[in-house]
Every structure is written in C-alpha cells, then in structure tokens.
Design an enzyme around this catalytic site. Structure first.
Site, mmCIF file in Angstrom:
data_model
loop_
_atom_site.group_PDB
_atom_site.id
_atom_site.type_symbol
_atom_site.label_atom_id
_atom_site.label_comp_id
_atom_site.label_asym_id
_atom_site.label_seq_id
_atom_site.Cartn_x
_atom_site.Cartn_y
_atom_site.Cartn_z
ATOM 1 N N CYS A 1 0.795 -1.413 0.081
ATOM 2 C CA CYS A 1 -0.067 0.070 0.056
ATOM 3 C C CYS A 1 0.796 1.250 0.100
ATOM 4 C CB CYS A 1 -0.772 0.068 1.235
ATOM 5 S SG CYS A 1 -0.119 -0.089 2.801
ATOM 6 N N GLN B 1 6.498 -5.538 9.529
ATOM 7 C CA GLN B 1 5.681 -6.113 8.462
ATOM 8 C C GLN B 1 6.286 -6.258 7.083
ATOM 9 O OE1 GLN B 1 4.417 -3.965 10.555
ATOM 10 N NE2 GLN B 1 3.091 -5.512 11.801
ATOM 11 N N ALA C 1 -14.530 -3.066 15.861
ATOM 12 C CA ALA C 1 -14.035 -3.934 15.065
ATOM 13 C C ALA C 1 -13.317 -3.634 13.945
ATOM 14 C CB ALA C 1 -15.221 -5.153 14.686
#
EC number: 1.2.1.70
Length: 418
Positions: free
Chosen positions: A50, A116, A190
């Site tokens: 991204c 990551q 969430a």
C-alpha cells in the site's frame, strides 16, 4: 550486468498515484512475464504494497535503459510518463543494494522500523522464484537483505518500542499486568485498529477476548481469527465487570462507556483494578472515569506521548542500523565485483583450454599417421606457447606504443613478471 531499484513510495507519490501503479496479486505472474520479456531484463522482483511499488532488476546496460523501463511501467499501467517521472526514484548497483537493505530493515517505512515490510519483501521474492528469477546476483542481493534485516533487529532497538497506537495500547497493557495470559480483555469496535490490537494480544497469549461491536458480522470475522467471543454494544454494561482490560476504538459520536457503568463494574469486581485504553476520537469513554479509584484511563493523547518518546528511541537505533546497512552494502558489492572477475577468469580459462584441446587433437592425429613423435611434440609446444601469449603480447605492445606505463605495470603484474 547492472542491479537496479526503481519505483515510488509514500514519500514521493500520493495515494492516488500509488494505487494506479500497484500490481494486484492475481496479475503479478503476468506482470513478471511481461517485465522479463524486455530484452535488457535478466531477472526481476516486483514489490507492491500500500505504501510502495518497486521493481528490483538485473539488467544489461544499454542506451536509454531508464527510458525503456519507465515506458514499460507506464504502458503496463496505462499511465502518463510525466505523471510518473515526477515521483519515480532510480537506484543503481551500490545504491540499489543499499535501498533494498533499508527497505527490508524497515528504515524506509512510513512507520520507522515496522517489521511487516520484511515479510512483504520475502513474499515478493518468493513470487519471483516461480519461474521468473533468472539472475543469481539478484537472488543473492535479496538473500543478503533478509540477513541484514535480521541483524538490524538483533543488534539494534529499532523494533523494541511501540510506534503505532495499536501496539502502544498493547505495550501499556503488558507494562501494567505481569502476564496477559490470565486477563480478560474487552475490545470495543472491530475496525482496523482493533484488528491490530487483537492480533497483538493473541501473540501475547491472551486467553479470553470479548469483542463488542455495532454489527455482529464484522466482529465475528475478527473473533474467528483470534478466538474471541462476540457481544452487542448493548451488552457492555452487563459484561464490563469481567474485563481486566478494555480497549475501545469506534466511530461513535458519543461515549459508549460512562462513569456509572464503570462504577457498577468495579463494585462487582470488588474494586479489582481495570485498565481502560480509549483510542477513539471522539472519545468512547467518559473522561470522568479516570477519576475513579482503581480505574486507570488512558486516552489516545496519552498513547501519543508514549509513541513520540518511542519514536525518538527508534530514530537513535536507526542511526546504528544505517551503519550496518552501509557495511553490508560494501561487503555485497565486493562480492559482486569478485563474481565479475570470476566470470572473466572462467572465460579466459575456457579460451586456453579450447586452444589446448585443438592443438592436442592435431598432434594426436599426426602421431596416428606415423609422424616423428619428437618433432610433433616440439611443434605442439611451440604453437601452444605462441597461441597463449599472443593476446598478452599484443596488449603489452599497444601499451608501450601508447606510453601507458600504468597499464604496462598492470600487465606485468598480471603475467607474474618482476
């Protein structure tokens, strides 16, 4: 052979351009095939996340190399070249190696030191291995970058401190509770931040998580992933007493957890302490909750101060990491130069062996025809000597004619002459 790294990232291009230049996973094989079909490309890896799209290539030098590769990238994505050129960076050889090592180590990431990216680089490399990797130098560069990233994490504190809100919330919980394996955590919301929090908590062996959300479907997907229970927002009042830690991040315009709700929960818990981490803006927890005994409330601003402090520590660690990258880049380039010499040596040896085999075959044929063995062997030795010293002799003569003493000395040294 030249190593290249070219692309765009969050520092050079807005998201509107980054999304147009990205390579979707389902079309990556097609993109790699198209890239390797370019005559100058010997091997390639496409890294597309991204925050960045980068091509790592092993290429043969040619005129207009940069223009040809930019044209390919623009044609593939149907882009205007000028739009891309303004945001594109281009690194070659030493700089390309250093760039990849910095990327894999998290030194070029939006969040400094984030781990990551190493997994993403490894996946990009693995994808390229599926019939697309043709250059051993490029493969070695990636393998080296993985070991450098590991060394950076081992020898510096680049990843020791939390610099994301989600990670900071979990770090705070770990500082307050000796072990997270015995606590119950209530997650309110969430969304993306709560997803990251839940994954961090699972990594730290939290056994019981409860997720409260407005829509059950979204919460259930996350709950299935991390092994949590799902409840409705309306059930929080009843279940709050079970929670040792509450982490909340919703888009609600009004507080979801009020002072009275927490008071009742504390009473039911016999005043066992509760940690409440409110990541939401606007706030999900009434600020007055922080005034209650045994209720420890932290807002997103409190976390931000932790993050700022930790980021300063990471920046200090990044200086050490850059030293490691510089050292490892230098060592890799030395290996690359040695590889280049090895290829030259192989070619030279092959050429000498070809001359030897050719002349030996002629000598053996002459012997089979009954020729004089001594004369044949002398002729073989004479011809072999002349053929092997022909090229060095011409180089020595040319250097002498040119008055190039430096080249003469290099040739003398190469030939073992004192």
């Amino acid at each position: 052979m030249t190593l290249l790294a070219l692309g765009i990232n969050h520092k050079t291009a807005p998201v509107s351009l980054r999304e147009r230049v990205s390579f979707s996973p389902d079309k990556l094989d097609q993109a790699l095939d198209s890239l390797l079909a370019q005559p100058m490309v010997q091997g390639g890896v496409v890294l597309s996340t991204c925050n960045r799209t980068e091509l790592y290539l092993s290429v043969e030098e040619q005129d207009n190399l940069q223009e040809a590769l930019i044209r390919w990238l623009c044609d593939y994505h149907n882009l205007n070249e000028e739009d891309l050129r303004k945001s594109l960076y281009w690194h070659q050889d030493n700089d390309a190696v250093s760039h990849l090592m910095r990327v894999a180590s998290g030194l070029d990431s939006l969040v400094l030191g984030e781990p990551q990216i190493l997994g993403q680089v490894k996946k990009a490399f693995a994808d390229s291995q599926k019939g697309h990797m043709k250059a051993s130098e490029l493969e070695r560069m990636f393998q080296k970058s993985f070991s450098v990233a590991k060394r950076v994490r081992t020898e510096t504190d680049i990843g020791a401190s939390a610099v994301s809100v989600a990670f900071a919330a979990c770090t705070l919980a770990r500082q307050i509770f000796e072990s997270l394996s015995t606590v119950t955590v209530l997650l309110v919301g969430a969304g993306e931040t709560i997803e990251l929090v839940a994954r961090h908590l699972r990594e730290h062996k939290v056994q019981k998580m409860i997720i409260a959300n407005r829509t059950r479907e979204r919460a259930q997907i996350l709950a299935d992933e991390v092994g949590a229970e799902v409840i409705a927002l309306s059930d929080i009042d009843e279940r709050l007493r079970e929670a040792d830690i509450i982490i909340s991040s919703t888009a609600s315009p009004l507080p979801i957890i009020g002072k009275g709700m927490v008071e009742r929960a504390l009473k039911s818990r016999r005043n066992q302490p509760m940690l409440l981490v409110d990541i939401a803006v606007p706030r999900d927890v009434e600020p007055e909750v922080g005034k209650l005994a045994n209720a420890y409330l932290y807002s997103v601003d409190d976390l931000q101060s932790i993050i700022s402090h930790n980021l300063a520590q990471r920046k200090a660690a990044a200086v050490e990491a850059e030293t490691i990258v510089a050292q490892e880049t230098s060592e890799f380039m030395a290996w690359l130069r040695a590889q280049s010499a090895s290829e030259t040596i192989r070619e030279y040896r092959s050429q000498a062996e070809q001359v030897r085999d050719e002349l030996t075959a002629k000598a053996l044929a002459a012997l089979e025809q009954g020729g004089d063995a001594q004369a044949i062997m002398q002729d073989l030795a004479w011809k072999l000597t002349n053929r092997l010293i022909h090229a060095p002799t011409k180089s020595l003569q040319q250097a002498a004619r040119d008055g190039d003493n430096e080249r003469l000395n290099i040739l003398r040294d190469s030939l073992g002459l004192e």
